[in-house]
Design an enzyme around this catalytic site. Sequence first.
Site, PDB file in Angstrom:
ATOM      1  N   ASP A 121      25.194  -7.743  -6.729  1.00  0.00           N
ATOM      2  CA  ASP A 121      24.454  -6.802  -5.876  1.00  0.00           C
ATOM      3  C   ASP A 121      23.366  -7.538  -5.086  1.00  0.00           C
ATOM      4  O   ASP A 121      22.676  -6.939  -4.268  1.00  0.00           O
ATOM      5  CB  ASP A 121      23.902  -5.621  -6.678  1.00  0.00           C
ATOM      6  CG  ASP A 121      22.918  -6.043  -7.749  1.00  0.00           C
ATOM      7  OD1 ASP A 121      22.675  -7.257  -7.921  1.00  0.00           O
ATOM      8  OD2 ASP A 121      22.373  -5.140  -8.430  1.00  0.00           O
ATOM      9  N   SER A 122      23.261  -8.858  -5.301  1.00  0.00           N
ATOM     10  CA  SER A 122      22.452  -9.688  -4.406  1.00  0.00           C
ATOM     11  C   SER A 122      22.974  -9.568  -2.975  1.00  0.00           C
ATOM     12  O   SER A 122      22.262  -9.876  -2.019  1.00  0.00           O
ATOM     13  CB  SER A 122      22.475 -11.160  -4.851  1.00  0.00           C
ATOM     14  OG  SER A 122      23.797 -11.599  -5.102  1.00  0.00           O
ATOM     15  N   ASP A 133      29.731  -6.159  -9.637  1.00  0.00           N
ATOM     16  CA  ASP A 133      28.383  -5.804 -10.106  1.00  0.00           C
ATOM     17  C   ASP A 133      28.163  -4.309  -9.863  1.00  0.00           C
ATOM     18  O   ASP A 133      28.217  -3.857  -8.706  1.00  0.00           O
ATOM     19  CB  ASP A 133      27.370  -6.618  -9.277  1.00  0.00           C
ATOM     20  CG  ASP A 133      26.158  -7.030 -10.079  1.00  0.00           C
ATOM     21  OD1 ASP A 133      26.082  -6.695 -11.270  1.00  0.00           O
ATOM     22  OD2 ASP A 133      25.296  -7.715  -9.488  1.00  0.00           O
ATOM     23  N   LYS A 174      29.799  -6.067 -14.240  1.00  0.00           N
ATOM     24  CA  LYS A 174      28.519  -6.533 -14.788  1.00  0.00           C
ATOM     25  C   LYS A 174      27.495  -5.408 -14.729  1.00  0.00           C
ATOM     26  O   LYS A 174      27.411  -4.693 -13.706  1.00  0.00           O
ATOM     27  CB  LYS A 174      28.004  -7.755 -14.021  1.00  0.00           C
ATOM     28  CG  LYS A 174      26.708  -8.305 -14.603  1.00  0.00           C
ATOM     29  CD  LYS A 174      26.354  -9.676 -14.033  1.00  0.00           C
ATOM     30  CE  LYS A 174      25.713  -9.625 -12.687  1.00  0.00           C
ATOM     31  NZ  LYS A 174      24.443  -8.867 -12.626  1.00  0.00           N
ATOM     32  N   GLU A 182      23.235  -4.473 -15.973  1.00  0.00           N
ATOM     33  CA  GLU A 182      21.985  -5.179 -16.292  1.00  0.00           C
ATOM     34  C   GLU A 182      21.221  -4.531 -17.446  1.00  0.00           C
ATOM     35  O   GLU A 182      21.274  -3.329 -17.632  1.00  0.00           O
ATOM     36  CB  GLU A 182      21.078  -5.204 -15.048  1.00  0.00           C
ATOM     37  CG  GLU A 182      21.609  -6.094 -13.940  1.00  0.00           C
ATOM     38  CD  GLU A 182      20.593  -6.334 -12.821  1.00  0.00           C
ATOM     39  OE1 GLU A 182      19.435  -5.884 -12.914  1.00  0.00           O
ATOM     40  OE2 GLU A 182      20.984  -6.993 -11.844  1.00  0.00           O
ATOM     41  N   GLU A 234      19.190 -14.695 -17.036  1.00  0.00           N
ATOM     42  CA  GLU A 234      18.506 -15.100 -15.802  1.00  0.00           C
ATOM     43  C   GLU A 234      17.012 -15.328 -16.029  1.00  0.00           C
ATOM     44  O   GLU A 234      16.320 -14.487 -16.624  1.00  0.00           O
ATOM     45  CB  GLU A 234      18.707 -14.016 -14.717  1.00  0.00           C
ATOM     46  CG  GLU A 234      17.983 -14.345 -13.410  1.00  0.00           C
ATOM     47  CD  GLU A 234      18.424 -13.502 -12.221  1.00  0.00           C
ATOM     48  OE1 GLU A 234      19.385 -12.721 -12.358  1.00  0.00           O
ATOM     49  OE2 GLU A 234      17.799 -13.655 -11.149  1.00  0.00           O
TER      50      GLU A 234
HETATM   51  O1  KIV Z   1      23.578 -10.114  -8.031  1.00  0.00           O
HETATM   52  C1  KIV Z   1      23.698 -11.316  -8.345  1.00  0.00           C
HETATM   53  O2  KIV Z   1      24.005 -12.180  -7.519  1.00  0.00           O
HETATM   54  C2  KIV Z   1      23.446 -11.672  -9.725  1.00  0.00           C
HETATM   55  C3  KIV Z   1      23.432 -13.132 -10.078  1.00  0.00           C
HETATM   56  C4  KIV Z   1      22.207 -13.763  -9.578  1.00  0.00           C
HETATM   57  C5  KIV Z   1      23.624 -13.340 -11.533  1.00  0.00           C
HETATM   58  O3  KIV Z   1      23.262 -10.825 -10.549  1.00  0.00           O
END
Ligand code: KIV
Length: 296
Positions: free
Chosen positions: A52-53, A91, A121, A123, A190
């Site tokens: 989600d970056s 994510d 994924k 969090e 992280e």
């Molecule tokens: O969203 C993302 O890119 C991440 C990574 C930095 C692990 O969660």
Amino acid sequence: MSAHAAPTKRLTLGDLAAKKAAGERLVMVTAYDFPSAQIVEDAGVDLVLVGDSAAMTVLGYDSTVPVTVDEMLMLTKAVRRGLDRPLLVGDLPFGSYEASDAEAIETARRFVKEAGVDLVKIERGGTTVDRARALVSAGIPVVGHVGLTPQTATALGGYRAQGRTAEAALAVIDDALALQAAGVSLLVVEAVPSEVTAALMPLLDIPVIGIGAGADADGQVLVFHDLLGLYPGSAAKFVKRYADLRSAAVAGVEAYADEVREGVYPAPEHGYGMPEAEARRLGELLAERWDIDSRK
Ligand code: KIV
């Protein structure tokens, strides 16, 4: 010999476990579209995360919080089309899985069915541990994410390293152990001190991927735009830039702009031609229709 290349074998979770057992480090990287997926595939990485970056790197939001499920799905589908061998992790964005097990399963199923991800994924520890257990029971492999969890960075006091006191470190380790007990297949850790990762590793059987968590993890993940220097501004302390593609891209577009303005581009070799007889005939047709003498 067949005209078609043999399909590349997709990695499995068993392959990751075997690599961990053999002490082979795992390489994970983010990707957000078809070309970046093809690049990381060609580079031979093991895992690709459509993080989600993406909210910040490709959609221009100022945090990961606003990105929606539909936006993430569109990016994830594009990455799927560019990947063959690595495992693909989707994510789940903020607000799409926290409220209930049912919500988490519904969102994760969309990532599996519509975007073809291998794992999802989510969090944090806490209530996310229940969501992880529910997803695993529903047959969806899960990646946990502890330490600095950007979706809840405000509650953590900003984008800063976590687990820097003994008690805070223990809380990160407790979250990691709870997620493993809930059945997650992989863990991202992280922005924690290297000592925390070193303490965590002997306690976990699942592969651990670090980002800003020292060298003891089973593997590392970095954001595509960070490692290639595509993201303007300062990067986090743990980022190592392996290329400066932004400068190269700006220089390329500037050179194009200069050549357009100077009339250098396009040159004759960039254009299409017409047979001489057709060009002559076009002149005659123009002359007939508009009474133009094309020889003038
Ligand atoms: O969203 C993302 O890119 C991440 C990574 C930095 C692990 O969660």
